[in-house]
Design a protein around this motif. Structure first.
Motif, PDB file in Angstrom:
ATOM      1  N   ALA A  85       0.830  -1.208   0.000  1.00 55.02           N
ATOM      2  CA  ALA A  85       0.000   0.000   0.000  1.00 55.02           C
ATOM      3  C   ALA A  85       0.863   1.257   0.000  1.00 55.02           C
ATOM      4  O   ALA A  85       0.559   2.226  -0.716  1.00 55.02           O
ATOM      5  CB  ALA A  85      -0.933   0.002   1.202  1.00 55.02           C
ATOM      6  N   GLU A  86       1.922   1.259   0.787  1.00 50.25           N
ATOM      7  CA  GLU A  86       2.821   2.423   0.810  1.00 50.25           C
ATOM      8  C   GLU A  86       3.535   2.585  -0.516  1.00 50.25           C
ATOM      9  O   GLU A  86       3.737   3.719  -0.990  1.00 50.25           O
ATOM     10  CB  GLU A  86       3.827   2.256   1.952  1.00 50.25           C
ATOM     11  N   SER A  87       3.920   1.476  -1.142  1.00 52.93           N
ATOM     12  CA  SER A  87       4.576   1.546  -2.447  1.00 52.93           C
ATOM     13  C   SER A  87       3.615   2.085  -3.501  1.00 52.93           C
ATOM     14  O   SER A  87       3.991   2.927  -4.335  1.00 52.93           O
ATOM     15  CB  SER A  87       5.073   0.157  -2.852  1.00 52.93           C
ATOM     16  N   GLU A  88       2.371   1.615  -3.465  1.00 51.08           N
ATOM     17  CA  GLU A  88       1.369   2.108  -4.411  1.00 51.08           C
ATOM     18  C   GLU A  88       1.084   3.582  -4.185  1.00 51.08           C
ATOM     19  O   GLU A  88       0.900   4.356  -5.139  1.00 51.08           O
ATOM     20  CB  GLU A  88       0.086   1.295  -4.260  1.00 51.08           C
ATOM     21  N   ASP A  89       1.048   4.001  -2.935  1.00 48.27           N
ATOM     22  CA  ASP A  89       0.832   5.409  -2.610  1.00 48.27           C
ATOM     23  C   ASP A  89       1.951   6.271  -3.181  1.00 48.27           C
ATOM     24  O   ASP A  89       1.698   7.336  -3.752  1.00 48.27           O
ATOM     25  CB  ASP A  89       0.748   5.585  -1.088  1.00 48.27           C
ATOM     26  N   GLU A  90       3.173   5.797  -3.041  1.00 47.86           N
ATOM     27  CA  GLU A  90       4.313   6.543  -3.578  1.00 47.86           C
ATOM     28  C   GLU A  90       4.258   6.605  -5.104  1.00 47.86           C
ATOM     29  O   GLU A  90       4.548   7.657  -5.701  1.00 47.86           O
ATOM     30  CB  GLU A  90       5.617   5.875  -3.136  1.00 47.86           C
ATOM     31  N   THR A  91       3.856   5.499  -5.732  1.00 42.19           N
ATOM     32  CA  THR A  91       3.747   5.481  -7.197  1.00 42.19           C
ATOM     33  C   THR A  91       2.691   6.463  -7.689  1.00 42.19           C
ATOM     34  O   THR A  91       2.911   7.214  -8.655  1.00 42.19           O
ATOM     35  CB  THR A  91       3.393   4.060  -7.677  1.00 42.19           C
ATOM     36  N   ILE A  92       1.538   6.470  -7.019  1.00 40.23           N
ATOM     37  CA  ILE A  92       0.465   7.387  -7.412  1.00 40.23           C
ATOM     38  C   ILE A  92       0.901   8.839  -7.255  1.00 40.23           C
ATOM     39  O   ILE A  92       0.632   9.682  -8.125  1.00 40.23           O
ATOM     40  CB  ILE A  92      -0.798   7.101  -6.582  1.00 40.23           C
ATOM     41  N   ARG A  93       1.583   9.135  -6.177  1.00 42.62           N
ATOM     42  CA  ARG A  93       2.048  10.510  -5.964  1.00 42.62           C
ATOM     43  C   ARG A  93       3.036  10.927  -7.050  1.00 42.62           C
ATOM     44  O   ARG A  93       2.993  12.064  -7.548  1.00 42.62           O
ATOM     45  CB  ARG A  93       2.682  10.634  -4.577  1.00 42.62           C
ATOM     46  N   ALA A  99       2.242  14.379 -13.818  1.00 44.28           N
ATOM     47  CA  ALA A  99       1.140  14.917 -14.616  1.00 44.28           C
ATOM     48  C   ALA A  99       0.960  16.404 -14.376  1.00 44.28           C
ATOM     49  O   ALA A  99       0.691  17.177 -15.305  1.00 44.28           O
ATOM     50  CB  ALA A  99      -0.144  14.167 -14.285  1.00 44.28           C
ATOM     51  N   ARG A 100       1.096  16.821 -13.150  1.00 46.76           N
ATOM     52  CA  ARG A 100       0.964  18.247 -12.846  1.00 46.76           C
ATOM     53  C   ARG A 100       2.109  19.043 -13.464  1.00 46.76           C
ATOM     54  O   ARG A 100       1.907  20.176 -13.945  1.00 46.76           O
ATOM     55  CB  ARG A 100       0.922  18.447 -11.337  1.00 46.76           C
ATOM     56  N   ALA A 101       3.272  18.451 -13.452  1.00 50.77           N
ATOM     57  CA  ALA A 101       4.414  19.136 -14.071  1.00 50.77           C
ATOM     58  C   ALA A 101       4.189  19.301 -15.574  1.00 50.77           C
ATOM     59  O   ALA A 101       4.564  20.316 -16.163  1.00 50.77           O
ATOM     60  CB  ALA A 101       5.694  18.345 -13.804  1.00 50.77           C
ATOM     61  N   ALA A 102       3.559  18.274 -16.154  1.00 47.75           N
ATOM     62  CA  ALA A 102       3.306  18.342 -17.598  1.00 47.75           C
ATOM     63  C   ALA A 102       2.301  19.433 -17.932  1.00 47.75           C
ATOM     64  O   ALA A 102       2.264  19.925 -19.066  1.00 47.75           O
ATOM     65  CB  ALA A 102       2.796  16.996 -18.095  1.00 47.75           C
ATOM     66  N   ARG A 103       1.471  19.809 -16.972  1.00 44.80           N
ATOM     67  CA  ARG A 103       0.477  20.852 -17.210  1.00 44.80           C
ATOM     68  C   ARG A 103       0.981  22.234 -16.824  1.00 44.80           C
ATOM     69  O   ARG A 103       0.285  23.224 -17.010  1.00 44.80           O
ATOM     70  CB  ARG A 103      -0.795  20.554 -16.408  1.00 44.80           C
ATOM     71  N   GLU A 147      -7.817  17.304 -11.689  1.00 50.81           N
ATOM     72  CA  GLU A 147      -7.273  17.483 -10.342  1.00 50.81           C
ATOM     73  C   GLU A 147      -8.190  16.850  -9.292  1.00 50.81           C
ATOM     74  O   GLU A 147      -7.718  16.328  -8.267  1.00 50.81           O
ATOM     75  CB  GLU A 147      -7.086  18.973 -10.056  1.00 50.81           C
ATOM     76  N   ARG A 148      -9.501  16.891  -9.542  1.00 45.79           N
ATOM     77  CA  ARG A 148     -10.429  16.252  -8.623  1.00 45.79           C
ATOM     78  C   ARG A 148     -10.212  14.731  -8.607  1.00 45.79           C
ATOM     79  O   ARG A 148     -10.222  14.094  -7.538  1.00 45.79           O
ATOM     80  CB  ARG A 148     -11.872  16.582  -9.018  1.00 45.79           C
ATOM     81  N   GLN A 149     -10.006  14.163  -9.765  1.00 44.12           N
ATOM     82  CA  GLN A 149      -9.716  12.735  -9.840  1.00 44.12           C
ATOM     83  C   GLN A 149      -8.397  12.395  -9.144  1.00 44.12           C
ATOM     84  O   GLN A 149      -8.277  11.358  -8.475  1.00 44.12           O
ATOM     85  CB  GLN A 149      -9.668  12.276 -11.303  1.00 44.12           C
ATOM     86  N   GLU A 150      -7.440  13.275  -9.291  1.00 45.35           N
ATOM     87  CA  GLU A 150      -6.154  13.048  -8.626  1.00 45.35           C
ATOM     88  C   GLU A 150      -6.310  13.073  -7.110  1.00 45.35           C
ATOM     89  O   GLU A 150      -5.745  12.231  -6.406  1.00 45.35           O
ATOM     90  CB  GLU A 150      -5.145  14.117  -9.077  1.00 45.35           C
ATOM     91  N   GLU A 155      -6.665  10.314  -1.916  1.00 43.96           N
ATOM     92  CA  GLU A 155      -7.434  10.068  -0.698  1.00 43.96           C
ATOM     93  C   GLU A 155      -7.757   8.583  -0.557  1.00 43.96           C
ATOM     94  O   GLU A 155      -7.649   8.010   0.542  1.00 43.96           O
ATOM     95  CB  GLU A 155      -8.729  10.877  -0.729  1.00 43.96           C
ATOM     96  N   GLY A 156      -8.147   7.954  -1.654  1.00 47.30           N
ATOM     97  CA  GLY A 156      -8.443   6.528  -1.599  1.00 47.30           C
ATOM     98  C   GLY A 156      -7.224   5.705  -1.203  1.00 47.30           C
ATOM     99  O   GLY A 156      -7.324   4.783  -0.381  1.00 47.30           O
ATOM    100  N   GLN A 157      -6.083   6.066  -1.764  1.00 46.80           N
ATOM    101  CA  GLN A 157      -4.868   5.320  -1.411  1.00 46.80           C
ATOM    102  C   GLN A 157      -4.418   5.619   0.001  1.00 46.80           C
ATOM    103  O   GLN A 157      -3.913   4.740   0.703  1.00 46.80           O
ATOM    104  CB  GLN A 157      -3.747   5.663  -2.405  1.00 46.80           C
ATOM    105  N   ARG A 158      -4.624   6.859   0.442  1.00 46.46           N
ATOM    106  CA  ARG A 158      -4.274   7.214   1.820  1.00 46.46           C
ATOM    107  C   ARG A 158      -5.097   6.378   2.801  1.00 46.46           C
ATOM    108  O   ARG A 158      -4.576   5.885   3.810  1.00 46.46           O
ATOM    109  CB  ARG A 158      -4.524   8.697   2.067  1.00 46.46           C
TER     110      ARG A 158
END
Length: 227
Positions: A85-93, A99-103, A147-150, A155-158
């Protein structure tokens, strides 16, 4: 009957002092035998009680050992789920940050420094289709939806990480409590074993009582008969 005959006849009977002494000895012997019997009964009941408690404690200890093995397995599984779960959280972040950097406007600025056949500092690609003709900037509503989806993903992963942490901590607490209970049960079993040995020794000591009673009985039989 003459005086000499009376004296001879009276000498065959015990005196009052001898009678009292004989009665006292018989009374003492009866009291001693009663006390011995009561003591034996008490020691026997105590031994039976300790044996039952020892058996129950051993059964509890066996159950706790089985429970401890189960908790060990659950603890390892909980630790693996937490790590995942922590690894997945880090991957999502990382994905969201990329993605935010790309925008961001910095990407627009980087386009003017792109060169053919050179890797892009953002994505690493060597093909730059939007170098001279960038796409239209997405609308504000689309950006807000993304951004809402992000935020929902974060939140779901947290929550998943928190649940995994709670499960892991609960398994750890249960394991420590079970281990402590086992240690206490082992100490109880050692104490019960000592007490049971003492109770058995006390019961064995009563084996000498019949021999002592026979000695007392022989002494009484040697005393004058009560008429």
């Amino acid at each position: 009957m003459c005086s000499s005959d009376l004296n001879e006849h009276s000498s065959t009977y015990p005196s009052a002092h001898e009678l009292r002494a004989s009665l006292n000895r018989r009374r003492d012997l009866a009291q001693h035998e009663l006390q011995t019997l009561q003591s034996l009964q008490h020691d026997w009941r105590e031994g039976e009680r300790l044996h039952r408690e020892q058996t129950a404690t051993r059964q509890q200890l066996d159950a706790e050992r089985h429970r401890l093995k189960t908790l060990e397995t659950e603890g390892r599984q909980a630790a693996e789920r937490l790590k995942a779960a922590e690894s997945e959280d880090e991957t999502i972040r990382d994905q969201i940050e990329a993605a935010r950097a790309a925008r961001s406007e910095s990407v627009e600025q980087l386009r003017q420094y792109l060169r053919e056949d050179e890797p892009c500092p953002v994505c690493g690609g060597t093909d730059h289709p939007f170098r001279h003709a960038p796409p239209a900037h997405p609308g504000v509503a689309m950006i807000e939806a993304i951004e809402r989806q992000e935020r929902q993903r974060l939140e779901g992963q947290r929550q998943q990480v928190e649940r995994a942490q709670q499960t892991y901590h609960q398994c750890s607490a249960d394991y420590r409590a079970c281990r402590q209970g086992m240690q206490e049960r082992e100490r109880q079993l050692e104490t019960l074993s000592r007490q049971l040995d003492q109770a058995r020794a006390a019961i064995d000591a009563h084996d000498d009582a019949p021999a002592r009673s026979e000695e007392h009985t022989s002494e009484l039989q040697s005393q004058p008969e009560l008429v």
